[in-house]
Design an enzyme around this catalytic site. Structure first.
Site, mmCIF file in Angstrom:
data_model
loop_
_atom_site.group_PDB
_atom_site.id
_atom_site.type_symbol
_atom_site.label_atom_id
_atom_site.label_comp_id
_atom_site.label_asym_id
_atom_site.label_seq_id
_atom_site.Cartn_x
_atom_site.Cartn_y
_atom_site.Cartn_z
ATOM 1 N N TYR A 147 -4.242 -3.274 5.388
ATOM 2 C CA TYR A 147 -2.974 -2.913 4.742
ATOM 3 C C TYR A 147 -2.390 -1.636 5.345
ATOM 4 O O TYR A 147 -1.188 -1.567 5.639
ATOM 5 C CB TYR A 147 -3.221 -2.735 3.242
ATOM 6 C CG TYR A 147 -1.975 -2.542 2.412
ATOM 7 C CD1 TYR A 147 -1.205 -3.641 2.012
ATOM 8 C CD2 TYR A 147 -1.573 -1.283 2.001
ATOM 9 C CE1 TYR A 147 -0.074 -3.473 1.234
ATOM 10 C CE2 TYR A 147 -0.448 -1.099 1.222
ATOM 11 C CZ TYR A 147 0.297 -2.192 0.839
ATOM 12 O OH TYR A 147 1.429 -2.017 0.064
ATOM 13 N N PRO A 177 6.822 3.597 -0.398
ATOM 14 C CA PRO A 177 6.543 3.847 -1.816
ATOM 15 C C PRO A 177 5.118 4.334 -2.020
ATOM 16 O O PRO A 177 4.198 3.982 -1.265
ATOM 17 C CB PRO A 177 6.725 2.464 -2.466
ATOM 18 C CG PRO A 177 7.454 1.637 -1.463
ATOM 19 C CD PRO A 177 7.030 2.178 -0.134
ATOM 20 N N GLY A 178 4.948 5.120 -3.064
ATOM 21 C CA GLY A 178 3.609 5.406 -3.548
ATOM 22 C C GLY A 178 3.180 4.281 -4.477
ATOM 23 O O GLY A 178 3.575 3.124 -4.299
#
Length: 240
Positions: A147, A177-178
């Protein structure tokens, strides 16, 4: 005639929030999804946004599907590459299938979709491409070499394509994004999720709308001078 926006992985989570924001702003929106027919049907019934099922990791299927979308709705001027999966595992336990599935769905899909729309965007002298990366592509994450590699690749892909598109009126940006409150994050064990939230300075998970709001800026005419950038939206979890 309103501009046409295609959002991959658009029927749930961050993708749904992006689709809804785009529609509310007057764009013609089409969502892609990969496998959950029930969720896609519910999404279309709820929002009125059409959903097209195709595998973004398959170049020919993606090319054919986008050709059909453009035939039905008009040329795609806005592309949001949001589709993504996880197949977590440490390197010594990860299978090639886990590695390959994530690389193909999360990273190769960006080539497949962009290659299918880039000629049209160049010909019209306008395009907005937004690729959804991840904080874990910036900082790394234990058990996510696949990932993290895919999302980091998206950030580099964004910069290179931005250089190619700039003179043709095409901007290419990324959002990293977090941890956002989606099905993917909610699947994390509760005790692990609590530890993650404890590392976020603002003290909460992100909302899908936090990401959608940034997308809306990047696809607008006002963002024509912004390209090759990655916006980190992570509550302060990773700064660099």
């Amino acid at each position: 005639m309103s501009r046409v926006a295609l959002v991959t992985g658009g029927t749930r989570g961050i993708g749904e929030a992006i689709c809804t924001a785009l529609k509310d702003a007057g764009y013609t929106v089409v969502a892609n999804y990969g496998g959950n027919d029930e969720a896609a049907k519910a999404f279309t019934e709820r929002t009125g946004i059409p959903s097209f099922k195709f595998d973004v990791s398959d170049f020919e299927k993606t090319k054919d599907a986008i050709a059909q979308i453009e035939s039905d709705y008009g040329p795609v001027d806005i592309l949001i590459n949001n589709a993504g999966i996880t197949r977590d595992g440490t390197m010594h336990r990860m299978s090639f299938e886990q590695w390959d599935a994530v690389i193909q769905t999360n990273l190769a899909s960006c080539f497949n979709t962009c290659r299918s729309v880039i000629d049209g965007m160049r010909g019209r002298g306008f395009g907005r491409i937004v690729n959804i990366g991840s904080v874990n592509g910036q900082a790394g994450q234990y058990g996510q070499v696949n990932y993290a590699a895919a999302k980091s690749g998206i950030h580099g892909f964004t910069k290179a394509l931005a250089l190619e598109g700039a003179a043709k009126g095409i901007t290419v940006n990324a959002i990293a994004p977090g941890y956002v409150d989606t099905d993917m994050v909610r699947a994390v064990p509760e005790e692990v999720l609590k530890k993650i939230v404890a590392t976020i300075p603002v003290g909460r998970l992100g909302k899908p709308e936090d990401i959608a709001n940034a997308v809306m800026f990047l696809v607008g005419d006002e963002a024509g001078f912004m390209t090759g950038s990655t916006l980190s939206i992570n509550g302060g979890q990773h700064m660099y």
